[in-house]
Write a protein that holds these residues in place. Structure first.
Motif, PDB file in Angstrom:
ATOM      1  N   GLY A  50       0.621  -1.927   0.060  1.00  0.00           N
ATOM      2  CA  GLY A  50      -0.333   0.250  -0.061  1.00  0.00           C
ATOM      3  C   GLY A  50       0.783   1.421  -0.382  1.00  0.00           C
ATOM      4  O   GLY A  50       0.831   2.289  -1.036  1.00  0.00           O
ATOM      5  N   LEU A  51       2.086   1.396   1.078  1.00  0.00           N
ATOM      6  CA  LEU A  51       3.499   2.868   1.178  1.00  0.00           C
ATOM      7  C   LEU A  51       3.632   2.364  -0.134  1.00  0.00           C
ATOM      8  O   LEU A  51       3.881   3.781  -1.082  1.00  0.00           O
ATOM      9  CB  LEU A  51       3.688   1.934   1.884  1.00  0.00           C
ATOM     10  CG  LEU A  51       4.288   3.526   2.602  1.00  0.00           C
ATOM     11  CD1 LEU A  51       2.866   3.741   3.496  1.00  0.00           C
ATOM     12  CD2 LEU A  51       5.592   2.162   3.685  1.00  0.00           C
ATOM     13  N   ALA A  52       4.088   1.457  -1.042  1.00  0.00           N
ATOM     14  CA  ALA A  52       4.668   1.905  -2.566  1.00  0.00           C
ATOM     15  C   ALA A  52       3.536   2.601  -3.734  1.00  0.00           C
ATOM     16  O   ALA A  52       3.894   3.040  -4.366  1.00  0.00           O
ATOM     17  CB  ALA A  52       5.064   0.236  -2.771  1.00  0.00           C
ATOM     18  N   MET A  53       2.258   1.460  -3.259  1.00  0.00           N
ATOM     19  CA  MET A  53       1.538   2.430  -4.199  1.00  0.00           C
ATOM     20  C   MET A  53       1.532   3.193  -4.058  1.00  0.00           C
ATOM     21  O   MET A  53       0.598   4.459  -4.999  1.00  0.00           O
ATOM     22  CB  MET A  53       0.385   1.255  -3.569  1.00  0.00           C
ATOM     23  CG  MET A  53      -1.251   2.009  -4.849  1.00  0.00           C
ATOM     24  SD  MET A  53      -0.560   0.835  -6.409  1.00  0.00           S
ATOM     25  CE  MET A  53      -1.674   2.287  -7.731  1.00  0.00           C
ATOM     26  N   LEU A  54       1.015   3.996  -3.034  1.00  0.00           N
ATOM     27  CA  LEU A  54       0.672   5.665  -2.875  1.00  0.00           C
ATOM     28  C   LEU A  54       2.176   5.943  -3.226  1.00  0.00           C
ATOM     29  O   LEU A  54       2.200   7.172  -3.613  1.00  0.00           O
ATOM     30  CB  LEU A  54       0.801   6.024  -1.531  1.00  0.00           C
ATOM     31  CG  LEU A  54      -0.540   5.641  -0.761  1.00  0.00           C
ATOM     32  CD1 LEU A  54      -0.605   6.350   1.041  1.00  0.00           C
ATOM     33  CD2 LEU A  54      -1.702   6.695  -1.183  1.00  0.00           C
ATOM     34  N   ARG A  55       2.526   5.314  -3.097  1.00  0.00           N
ATOM     35  CA  ARG A  55       4.639   6.425  -2.846  1.00  0.00           C
ATOM     36  C   ARG A  55       4.305   6.876  -4.999  1.00  0.00           C
ATOM     37  O   ARG A  55       4.897   7.753  -5.382  1.00  0.00           O
ATOM     38  CB  ARG A  55       6.176   5.789  -3.312  1.00  0.00           C
ATOM     39  CG  ARG A  55       6.815   6.584  -2.411  1.00  0.00           C
ATOM     40  CD  ARG A  55       8.044   6.032  -1.923  1.00  0.00           C
ATOM     41  NE  ARG A  55       7.438   5.706  -0.677  1.00  0.00           N
ATOM     42  CZ  ARG A  55       7.795   4.644   0.356  1.00  0.00           C
ATOM     43  NH1 ARG A  55       8.107   3.500  -0.004  1.00  0.00           N
ATOM     44  NH2 ARG A  55       8.190   4.981   1.527  1.00  0.00           N
ATOM     45  N   VAL A  56       4.247   5.260  -4.812  1.00  0.00           N
ATOM     46  CA  VAL A  56       3.601   5.881  -7.344  1.00  0.00           C
ATOM     47  C   VAL A  56       3.173   6.649  -7.685  1.00  0.00           C
ATOM     48  O   VAL A  56       2.711   7.316  -7.944  1.00  0.00           O
ATOM     49  CB  VAL A  56       3.657   4.322  -7.317  1.00  0.00           C
ATOM     50  CG1 VAL A  56       2.840   4.074  -8.963  1.00  0.00           C
ATOM     51  CG2 VAL A  56       4.602   3.112  -6.910  1.00  0.00           C
ATOM     52  N   LYS A  57       2.196   6.629  -7.169  1.00  0.00           N
ATOM     53  CA  LYS A  57       0.763   8.118  -7.065  1.00  0.00           C
ATOM     54  C   LYS A  57       1.386   9.789  -6.781  1.00  0.00           C
ATOM     55  O   LYS A  57       0.806  10.104  -7.608  1.00  0.00           O
ATOM     56  CB  LYS A  57      -0.099   7.621  -6.361  1.00  0.00           C
ATOM     57  CG  LYS A  57      -1.461   6.477  -6.641  1.00  0.00           C
ATOM     58  CD  LYS A  57      -2.572   6.870  -7.938  1.00  0.00           C
ATOM     59  CE  LYS A  57      -3.043   5.690  -8.353  1.00  0.00           C
ATOM     60  NZ  LYS A  57      -3.936   6.421  -9.157  1.00  0.00           N
ATOM     61  N   LYS A  58       2.151   8.967  -6.017  1.00  0.00           N
ATOM     62  CA  LYS A  58       2.713  10.764  -5.490  1.00  0.00           C
ATOM     63  C   LYS A  58       3.499  11.251  -6.856  1.00  0.00           C
ATOM     64  O   LYS A  58       3.562  12.286  -7.245  1.00  0.00           O
ATOM     65  CB  LYS A  58       3.349  10.681  -4.384  1.00  0.00           C
ATOM     66  CG  LYS A  58       3.763  11.853  -4.015  1.00  0.00           C
ATOM     67  CD  LYS A  58       4.418  11.895  -2.763  1.00  0.00           C
ATOM     68  CE  LYS A  58       6.332  11.896  -2.943  1.00  0.00           C
ATOM     69  NZ  LYS A  58       6.863  11.746  -2.070  1.00  0.00           N
ATOM     70  N   GLU A  59       4.706  10.080  -7.263  1.00  0.00           N
ATOM     71  CA  GLU A  59       5.494  10.432  -8.288  1.00  0.00           C
ATOM     72  C   GLU A  59       5.062  10.569  -9.220  1.00  0.00           C
ATOM     73  O   GLU A  59       4.903  11.588 -10.086  1.00  0.00           O
ATOM     74  CB  GLU A  59       6.136   8.551  -8.045  1.00  0.00           C
ATOM     75  CG  GLU A  59       7.079   8.869  -6.940  1.00  0.00           C
ATOM     76  CD  GLU A  59       8.053   9.952  -7.133  1.00  0.00           C
ATOM     77  OE1 GLU A  59       8.523  10.494  -7.842  1.00  0.00           O
ATOM     78  OE2 GLU A  59       8.938   9.968  -5.748  1.00  0.00           O
TER      79      GLU A  59
END
Lengths: 889, 110
Positions: free
Chosen positions: B84-93
């Protein structure tokens, strides 16, 4: 402070659909928000919001989570469930058989009833224009004969012959209109082929309105020439063989032969058509057509119209009224004055109304030869449901009583981690599995029963290939219903076992009859009601068949003279009688205007300002002797006394109706003759049932007056008893010798009379059949139960025997509870069937009395059956040597 | 990376779970969304989204301790998983990158 709680029903609702694992946190969140809302927005708002929020949770995202989780668990297990279910079914073959047998019969009955109802609803639905086609009906205020009417208005499909043309001329919204009346009999002749056939009179528009398939001929032009005829392929084959029927000239004789050209061949109407025809002839060829066209007082044909698309029906009704005013206004006014009819306010003497074609079949208030009572569908559906319920009860009670044998399985499964829900699913699966097997057998049974079912109900249902899917669908739906209905309680019951108790062996293996007893009572109650109904129906039908009707109906042939309504008819009777005297097997010959159950005429007349009516039969002097009717006063007609031609013989009911003290000195002025005093009464016959037993014996008189009463269109020939086939051949020989150009049709009088009760016979057979199956299924269930009970008590019986109990006392011990249960069931069944059968018997004016002995017979019958069923096990257990059962202890 | 799709509302809820940490349960998320961005969201919608995120593996859940408040009912506490954290990060990027592509000058002009 009192704790404020959120609406409890909302919580309950949530619990119903919410998956267990999510439930607590969701409820918690809801309550938390509720509490916050109370503080910030007040109680009412909080309540409202709570409710709204709860309902909001009723969404696929939550609900589907239920099943999703469950499915995951169960897909692994289904293989195992299947295996266990099969093993259990095979292990207890008898119970499985009892269950499957009952359920398959229940299911097949339901499917049959489904087919029946479907067929009833499919009537006349195949016409492309059905939405715009209506049957015109007359609503007439009847002041004349009030004897057996509920409403003063009579609704009838029979209209004046001229109405069709009037409607077409006056109302532009009518696109097509056709008269149609079937049922006239005519003699058809083509070369050496002579037969009497039913013909139907109609108009050219008939072919444009209805979607019957025209195999050859020009639909647009049919009946433009009034000497055309349209026939079905069967008739074409009968008369013309393999030749092309189009253009053939055939003679059709209905009171005068005419030559017709075959102008079209039309497919025979399907069984679910309200129209029934083989031969269609233009209306213009009806006897007395020109005269009837001008008579607005006689109603002799039904009429159908097709309205233009989007016609306002309310408007149409008003327009019909205008037509009535224009064409019949004067006549109605005259009627009203002459008869001094007191019309209610807003009432009309005659009104034209209409019924959509698709409603015609089930509109039983209007008489039509194929009309059907929608009540039949309900009754049949009820019977099917009864049988299904009885079968389901078998399943439930057997599953409950055998549950003890499966408690170890439940215990082990629970210890191994199975949840309660899982076990419910497992047992649910088992019942579904059994129901599915039963469904397959049920469908097979449908195929087996269908011919006799058709016979019972008088239908011609056939299963088309495309209907198989539908049937299978219905079957599956029933399977689910049965599986869930029958399986839910036992599975919930089984799943409740506590593993620790079960595995420790705390349960006794005794029958846990608590819940099964009411079930058995319910089952027996249903069967008992059916038994009582059957017994009463059977008694009534036997009463009808054996009741002395006041005349002798045996060994009497009924032969239409095939002459039409004229002097020729009487000559036929006379010639036949003279010739028949030379034959030994023929006892006597008579003639009448209408034989029993072949129609009647009834005249209304006013005597001393009182409206009276009587049935009238034209007869000859041999009538009384041929039928064995007894005179109570006076004498028979005498052909040698000239004045007898206008004299009459009346029945006792008429004497009573006229309040005559000395009937032989009276005259009956039934023709309302203003000059004379009427017909002299020369004799009085004892009342006999010239109508069916559904009606009382009405006033009636006999006359030999051909001019005013009628011609002898039917021959009654009494032949010698015991030699019927031989005598029949003699009669046929005489007929062929005297009238070679007329077909010889005959029926037996007793069969004609029995036909009046055909529909009752059908219903008796159906109820009888249902009763048979209901008893069979519930007895099988009882048999199973008794078996378990006996096995459970083997040791007890052993100990009792050792202590000196006699065989009879053990027998009584084992059976008394069943006797008790069936007695309770009967006590419950008696009042219900009393009410139902009372209604049924009301349709007969002459019926048996529902006395206690009928119920006693039924109870005895039911008890004997129940006892016979349970005795097998009781005897078996009672006879076992106690040493056998006790030695292992 | 596989084509995982995260809806706008899912992303919002996931972010809130990340923000709330140990106190991330249905009601708290509703309140948090209301407080932070002034948006009224439905409790049931939040729940459904949370379960969907759980199915996708972006959050995991466990039952918290009982409190007196909710009539003694326990809370289901959600925590962001590594995925989930990775997904959030990807979204932010992704958003930052996309944002960079928008010509900034034109906006400044107003």
């Amino acid at each position: 402070m009192k704790e404020i709680r959120p609406p409890q029903f909302a919580l309950r609702f949530l619990r119903m659909f919410c998956p267990a694992e999510l439930h607590e946190s969701i409820e918690g969140d809801l309550v938390e928000q509720f509490e916050e809302d109370i503080v910030s927005r007040g109680l009412n708002y909080a309540r409202f919001k709570f409710l709204l929020n709860t309902i909001n949770f009723f969404r696929p995202g939550i609900i589907l989570r239920n099943k999703f989780k469950a499915d995951i668990n169960h897909t692994y297990m289904i293989g195992n469930y299947f295996k266990v279910a099969t093993r259990n079914i095979l292990k207890r073959k008898l119970f499985s058989f009892i269950n499957a047998f009952g359920l398959s019969i229940g299911i097949s009955f339901c499917i049959l009833i489904f087919l029946f109802i479907k067929d009833e609803r499919s009537f006349d639905q195949f016409h492309a224009n059905k939405k715009n086609i209506y049957r015109i009906e007359s609503l007439i205020y009847e002041s004349r004969w009030k004897s057996d009417q509920v409403s003063p208005y009579t609704r009838s499909a029979w209209l004046q012959l001229g109405l069709r043309d009037a409607l077409k001329d006056e109302l532009p919204e009518i696109q097509y209109a056709t008269r149609f009346n079937e049922g006239s009999t005519a003699i058809l002749r083509y070369r050496n082929k002579v037969f009497s056939e039913k013909i139907a009179y109609t108009d050219g528009d008939f072919f444009k309105m209805f979607s019957f398939k025209l195999l050859s001929g020009n639909r647009e032009k049919l009946f433009e020439n009034k000497l055309e005829v349209v026939i079905t392929p069967a008739i074409a084959l009968k008369y013309f063989g393999s030749e092309d029927p189009l253009g053939k000239v055939i003679s059709i004789d209905n009171q005068g032969a005419k030559l017709y050209t075959v102008a079209g061949v039309m497919e025979a109407p399907p069984a679910n058509s309200s129209f029934d025809f083989k031969i269609l002839v233009p209306q213009e060829n009806r006897p007395y057509y020109e005269r009837s066209m001008k008579q607005w007082g006689s109603f002799n044909t039904p009429c159908f119209v097709q309205l233009l698309e989007k016609t306002d029906t309310a408007n149409f009704r008003a327009n019909l009224d205008k037509v009535v005013q224009k064409y019949m206004g004067k006549m109605l006014e005259r009627w009203r004055k002459e008869e001094a009819i007191q019309l209610p306010i807003d009432g009309k003497l005659l009104e034209l109304i209409f019924t959509p074609l698709s409603d015609v079949h089930l509109l039983k208030s209007v008489n039509w030869h194929k009309v059907s009572d929608p009540q039949y569908s309900y009754i049949l559906g009820g019977i099917a449901l009864l049988i299904l319920v009885i079968a389901c009860i078998n399943y439930i009670s057997l599953a409950l009583t055998t549950s003890t044998t499966r408690r170890k399985e439940v215990g082990v499964r629970k210890v191994a981690g199975a949840g309660r829900n899982q076990l419910i699913y497992q047992f649910g699966f088992e019942s579904l599995f059994l129901a599915f097997i039963s469904m397959l057998f049920g469908v097979l049974l449908v195929l087996l029963f269908l011919p006799s079912f058709n016979q019972f109900t008088g239908k011609e249902i056939a299963i088309q290939t495309k209907e198989w899917f539908e049937l299978l669908g219905i079957g599956l739906a029933l399977t689910f219903f049965v599986g869930l209905f029958a399986g839910s309680y036992p599975s919930a019951f089984l799943a409740r076992y506590q593993p620790a108790l079960v595995l420790k062996g705390q349960f006794t293996s005794r029958l846990q009859a608590g819940f099964t007893k009411p079930l058995v009572v319910l089952q027996f109650f249903l069967s008992a009601s059916l038994i009582v109904c059957s017994v009463i129906m059977y008694r009534q039908m036997k009463f009808i068949a054996t009741k002395d009707l006041g005349y002798s109906k045996d060994q009497t042939l009924v032969i239409p003279t095939q002459t039409g309504w004229n002097e020729e008819a009487n000559k036929t009777v006379e010639r036949f009688r003279i010739r028949a005297q030379k034959e030994s097997g023929i006892v006597s010959v008579s003639g009448t205007s209408s034989s029993f159950n072949q129609g009647y005429s009834r005249y209304g007349y006013k005597i001393k300002d009182e409206q009276k009516s009587a049935y009238v039969y034209a007869v000859d002097p041999n009538y009384l002797s041929t039928l064995g009717i007894h005179l109570s006063q006076g004498r028979n007609f005498d052909a040698t006394i000239f004045s007898d031609t206008t004299a009459i013989i009346v029945n006792e009911a008429l004497v009573k109706d006229m309040k005559w003290d000395d009937p032989l000195s009276e005259h009956l002025n039934w023709r309302e003759d203003t000059v004379g005093i009427g017909a002299k009464v020369i004799g009085v016959v004892k009342d006999y049932h010239f109508l069916s037993l559904e009606s009382a014996i009405e006033p009636m008189f006999l006359s030999i007056d051909k001019k005013n009463v009628g011609y002898l269109t039917t021959l009654l020939v009494k032949v010698e008893a015991g030699k019927v086939p031989v005598s029949l051949e003699k009669v046929r020989g005489v007929w062929k010798e005297l009238f070679p150009d007329r077909p010889f049709d005959y029926t037996f009088l007793d069969e004609d009379v029995a036909k009046q009760y055909e529909s009752y016979q059908h219903w008796m057979s159906i109820t009888g059949l249902a009763t048979g199956f209901a008893i069979l299924i519930s007895c099988m269930g009882l048999f199973g139960l008794a078996g378990i009970n006996a096995v459970n008590r083997t040791k007890e019986i052993g100990i009792r025997k050792v202590l000196g109990a006699e065989l009879p006392s053990i027998f009584i011990l084992l059976n008394k509870q069943y006797v008790g249960l069936s007695l309770i069931a009967f006590v419950l069944a008696v009042p219900i069937s009393w009410v139902i059968m009372g209604k049924w018997l009301e349709s007969f004016k002459f019926s048996i009395l529902m006395s206690w002995d009928l119920f006693a017979i039924s109870i005895l019958l039911g008890l004997i059956i129940a006892l016979a069923t349970v005795s097998y096990h009781a005897l078996k257990t009672a006879l076992v040597n106690p040493a056998e059962t006790l030695k292992y202890e | 990376m596989q084509k995982e799709y995260l809806g706008e509302f899912e992303e919002l809820v996931l972010t809130m779970v990340g923000i709330l940490q140990d106190d991330a349960y249905g009601n708290a998320i509703v309140n948090e969304i209301k407080e932070r961005i002034g948006r009224d969201v439905n409790l049931s919608a939040v729940h459904v989204t949370l379960y969907r995120l759980e199915d996708k593996g972006y959050v995991k859940s466990g039952m918290g301790g009982a409190t007196k408040a909710r009539g003694g009912r326990r809370k289901r506490i959600f925590t962001v998983t590594n995925a989930g954290l990775a997904m959030l990060r990807v979204k932010k990027e992704q958003q930052i990158q996309l944002w960079k592509l928008v010509p900034q000058l034109k906006i400044v002009g107003g």
